[in-house]
Design a protein around this motif. Structure first.
Motif, PDB file in Angstrom:
ATOM      1  N   LEU A 151     -53.077 -47.499  22.389  1.00  0.00           N
ATOM      2  CA  LEU A 151     -52.586 -48.808  22.008  1.00  0.00           C
ATOM      3  C   LEU A 151     -51.721 -48.662  20.762  1.00  0.00           C
ATOM      4  O   LEU A 151     -52.230 -48.389  19.659  1.00  0.00           O
ATOM      5  N   GLY A 152     -50.420 -48.817  20.934  1.00  0.00           N
ATOM      6  CA  GLY A 152     -49.508 -48.703  19.798  1.00  0.00           C
ATOM      7  C   GLY A 152     -48.133 -49.193  20.168  1.00  0.00           C
ATOM      8  O   GLY A 152     -47.760 -49.206  21.342  1.00  0.00           O
ATOM      9  N   VAL A 153     -47.368 -49.587  19.151  1.00  0.00           N
ATOM     10  CA  VAL A 153     -46.051 -50.187  19.386  1.00  0.00           C
ATOM     11  C   VAL A 153     -44.975 -49.574  18.501  1.00  0.00           C
ATOM     12  O   VAL A 153     -43.953 -49.112  18.982  1.00  0.00           O
ATOM     13  N   CYS A 154     -45.193 -49.573  17.197  1.00  0.00           N
ATOM     14  CA  CYS A 154     -44.069 -49.474  16.250  1.00  0.00           C
ATOM     15  C   CYS A 154     -43.580 -48.061  15.983  1.00  0.00           C
ATOM     16  O   CYS A 154     -43.984 -47.114  16.644  1.00  0.00           O
ATOM     17  N   ASP A 155     -42.773 -47.968  14.926  1.00  0.00           N
ATOM     18  CA  ASP A 155     -41.825 -46.884  14.742  1.00  0.00           C
ATOM     19  C   ASP A 155     -42.404 -45.481  14.873  1.00  0.00           C
ATOM     20  O   ASP A 155     -42.014 -44.707  15.727  1.00  0.00           O
ATOM     21  N   LYS A 156     -43.331 -45.113  13.999  1.00  0.00           N
ATOM     22  CA  LYS A 156     -43.899 -43.775  14.044  1.00  0.00           C
ATOM     23  C   LYS A 156     -45.174 -43.726  14.878  1.00  0.00           C
ATOM     24  O   LYS A 156     -45.671 -42.649  15.209  1.00  0.00           O
ATOM     25  N   ILE A 157     -45.706 -44.900  15.211  1.00  0.00           N
ATOM     26  CA  ILE A 157     -47.026 -44.945  15.843  1.00  0.00           C
ATOM     27  C   ILE A 157     -46.981 -44.399  17.263  1.00  0.00           C
ATOM     28  O   ILE A 157     -47.775 -43.524  17.641  1.00  0.00           O
ATOM     29  N   VAL A 158     -46.058 -44.875  18.075  1.00  0.00           N
ATOM     30  CA  VAL A 158     -45.984 -44.403  19.463  1.00  0.00           C
ATOM     31  C   VAL A 158     -45.627 -42.919  19.534  1.00  0.00           C
ATOM     32  O   VAL A 158     -46.292 -42.164  20.268  1.00  0.00           O
ATOM     33  N   PRO A 159     -44.629 -42.431  18.796  1.00  0.00           N
ATOM     34  CA  PRO A 159     -44.399 -40.976  18.828  1.00  0.00           C
ATOM     35  C   PRO A 159     -45.617 -40.177  18.385  1.00  0.00           C
ATOM     36  O   PRO A 159     -45.930 -39.140  18.974  1.00  0.00           O
ATOM     37  N   GLY A 160     -46.321 -40.644  17.345  1.00  0.00           N
ATOM     38  CA  GLY A 160     -47.513 -39.938  16.894  1.00  0.00           C
ATOM     39  C   GLY A 160     -48.603 -39.926  17.946  1.00  0.00           C
ATOM     40  O   GLY A 160     -49.248 -38.896  18.193  1.00  0.00           O
ATOM     41  N   LEU A 161     -48.830 -41.079  18.577  1.00  0.00           N
ATOM     42  CA  LEU A 161     -49.826 -41.140  19.653  1.00  0.00           C
ATOM     43  C   LEU A 161     -49.453 -40.211  20.804  1.00  0.00           C
ATOM     44  O   LEU A 161     -50.317 -39.526  21.373  1.00  0.00           O
TER      45      LEU A 161
END
Length: 606
Positions: A151-161
């Motif tokens: 569960l993620g959306v924003c800038d660095k969050i989705v690439p990190g996930l």
């Protein structure tokens, strides 16, 4: 399939053969070992199920029910992530009804670039991606799981996930979006007020009222920056359910899609007969699809780094030449702010991802034969969009022609023949430029350099009235090793104001711009970066700089021998290394790779 796309694909597959094979071998080894929960010592397993309900304890000990990890970036300060508040409960109930068990495996940090822009916290932003990847790995390290929901959306969050998920590439994975907030004031009006404030023509109260009408409720910001580029990218790689990326939060359709995504991951575990691990799904073709989507939509320049790091996490080697070559054959098909006045809700209404994917597939400009999390394998189903009919979630074909040709164009009549991002190169290094938002009459600038070592210096010079002229702003020591490579989006209103006054202005930096990079021509991510003695350290005030983002060239126009003989100027201050937690990230700065290799200090490939 377009012949050039096939050629680029084969080149990437050949380049990645050794590292991809090694990654897949590790994945297979992990799959064969399987989750260790039934092989754990009694004390270990008791810890793992201690907080579970009695029925879940029984199922995890005595049956082969799949156990699904939930990894979430929820916090209620970020509007885009606030809608995840109730998702774990909904997911657990749904998975239990479908015959599985779900555990909340861990939370990952999520910071907002919109809050930290221009302030010290922004210098942690890029490195937060790697922290999120590591936090994802920690969340899954108990080895209790058969699949995972992210569960993620924003800038660095989705690439990190994604990077973290790929380190557990033997697990099937489904990503669950939260959706954009409803539209507020127009992006054009928001930008106009920002420029008025920069020029001293509007009060702070007027600016705050304007911003609050734009960012006003739970959900993703509605402009097409990195966050919404993330959602496009994940869907076009097949990790979202078809058509689910841009459905507003707190609507019945959004909840039904969350429940459907939860059930979907159960179908693909190694316990069943349709095993679809994320490490197989994210292959060379899926990565290329993400680049194609980025170019066709005029998406965020940040993904010229994030996608490189994501690919490397799966053993795939891409570089900026690949982006540039694809940009020559992928037309610009979308006008979403900052590439045009429309926001993502208008993009969705015009036909959305289903229309875009269908248009690309129809003309052989997208790989259709990838492993997705849809009911069928392949991208054909991603030309559909979800609906609730008679109380049931179903999918219907998306429009086959744009409902708003000024927002989504056709391949036959695109907004531009090439994609929205160009490789920049010359005697000042190698970098990236976002062309899609810059009008043709501003794509070539030749002007004297004005050199700054901090964005605050440029803002101060503007307030003193020293920048009412043609110039190329050279902002140095903004790379990952220098200060964490913050975005310099706070400069956009100032430079945009000067451009509107008739001056020829441009930006040249080893730093980043926002995913909402706008109308001012920029060459960013330049490397070698200044902290490593890159060419920008030799630029002096008054040097003539030629920047042509159309042809992808940037050069200082002085004698080569004279330029080579100049001494390297180094930034004497380490003021960006302390305070607001920055002292904790010294190891990240020292170990950071180049922008073109993902600006990461994770050892993604042996």
């Amino acid at each position: 399939m377009h012949a050039q796309l096939e050629k680029i694909t084969n080149t990437i597959i050949e380049r990645s053969a050794t590292t991809r094979q090694a990654y897949l071998a590790r994945l297979e080894q992990q799959r064969e070992q399987g989750p260790h929960r039934l092989g754990l010592g009694c004390g270990n397993l008791a810890h793992g199920i201690a907080a579970c309900a009695a029925t879940d304890k029984h199922d995890l000990i005595n049956t082969q029910k799949p156990n699904i990890a939930i990894v979430s970036s929820y916090n209620d300060m970020l509007s885009a992530h606030e809608p995840y508040k109730d998702a774990p409960t909904l997911i657990k109930q749904t998975i239990a009804e479908a015959g599985g068990v779900a555990q909340f495996a861990g939370g990952v940090p999520a910071m907002c670039d919109g809050i930290t822009q221009g302030y010290p916290g922004m210098e942690l932003s890029l490195f937060s991606r790697d922290v999120i990847a590591m936090a994802t790995a920690v969340s899954l390290s108990h080895n209790m799981f058969d699949g995972a929901l992210y569960l993620g959306v924003c800038d660095k969050i989705v690439p990190g996930l994604l990077i973290g998920a790929l380190s557990f590439g033997h697990l099937p994975a489904v990503f669950i979006p939260a959706g954009p907030m409803p539209s507020g004031i127009t992006n054009k009006e928001k930008a106009r007020m920002r420029q008025r404030y920069a020029e001293g023509k509007a009060s702070r109260q007027e600016l705050l009222e304007s911003e609050s009408k734009s960012y006003h409720s739970p959900g993703t910001c509605t402009f097409y920056g990195t966050a919404n580029s993330n959602q496009m990218m994940v869907e076009i790689m097949g990790l979202h359910l078809p058509g689910s990326s841009f459905i507003n939060p707190y609507t019945p359709l959004r909840d039904e899609l969350t429940k459907a995504a939860a059930k979907q991951v159960l179908k693909f575990t190694a316990l069943g007969d349709d095993y679809r691990p994320i490490g197989h799904a994210i292959n060379e073709k899926a990565i290329i699809n993400a680049i194609i989507g980025l170019l066709a939509t005029g998406g965020s320049t940040n993904h010229t780094m994030h996608l490189v790091a994501i690919a490397r996490a799966a053993g795939i080697i891409i570089n900026w030449d690949d982006f540039d070559q694809l940009s020559q054959i992928i037309p610009l098909l979308c006008k979403i702010y900052p590439n045009g006045p429309a926001d993502v809700n208008q993009f969705q209404a015009a036909g959305g991802m289903g229309l875009l994917i269908g248009e690309l597939l129809k003309h052989g400009l997208l790989h259709g034969d990838i492993l997705t999390i849809g009911d069928e394998q392949g991208m054909a189903q991603y030309t559909q969009e979800p609906r609730i009919i008679d109380g049931q979630l179903t999918w219907q074909e998306s429009p086959t022609a744009s409902l708003a040709p000024d927002i989504i164009a056709s391949v036959e009549q695109p907004f531009a023949a090439g994609g929205g991002i160009h490789l920049i190169r010359g005697n000042l290094g190698r970098g990236i430029s976002k062309v899609s938002a810059v009008s043709e009459d501003h794509q070539i600038v030749e002007a004297p350099a004005v050199v700054f070592d901090d964005q605050s210096e440029l803002l101060a010079a503007f307030k003193r009235g020293e920048l009412d002229k043609d110039f190329v702003a050279v902002i140095r020591f903004q790379g990952p090793k220098a200060n964490g490579m913050p975005e310099l989006h706070k400069l956009t209103p100032v430079l945009g104001s000067l451009q509107d006054r008739g001056f020829k202005v441009a930006l040249l930096t080893d730093g980043r711009m926002s995913g909402a990079s706008g109308k001012v021509p920029c060459a960013i991510h330049m490397y070698p970066e200044c902290a490593n003695g890159g060419p920008l350290t030799k630029v002096r005030n008054g040097d003539m700089i030629s920047l042509n983002i159309k042809s992808g060239e940037v050069n200082v126009l002085i004698d080569a021998a004279e330029f080579d003989a100049r001494s390297v100027e180094l930034n004497p201050t380490n003021s960006h290394h302390y305070g607001m937690g920055r002292e904790l990230f010294g190891g990240f700065r020292q170990g950071a790779g180049t922008a073109e290799t993902g600006a990461s200090n994770l050892f993604l490939i042996d």
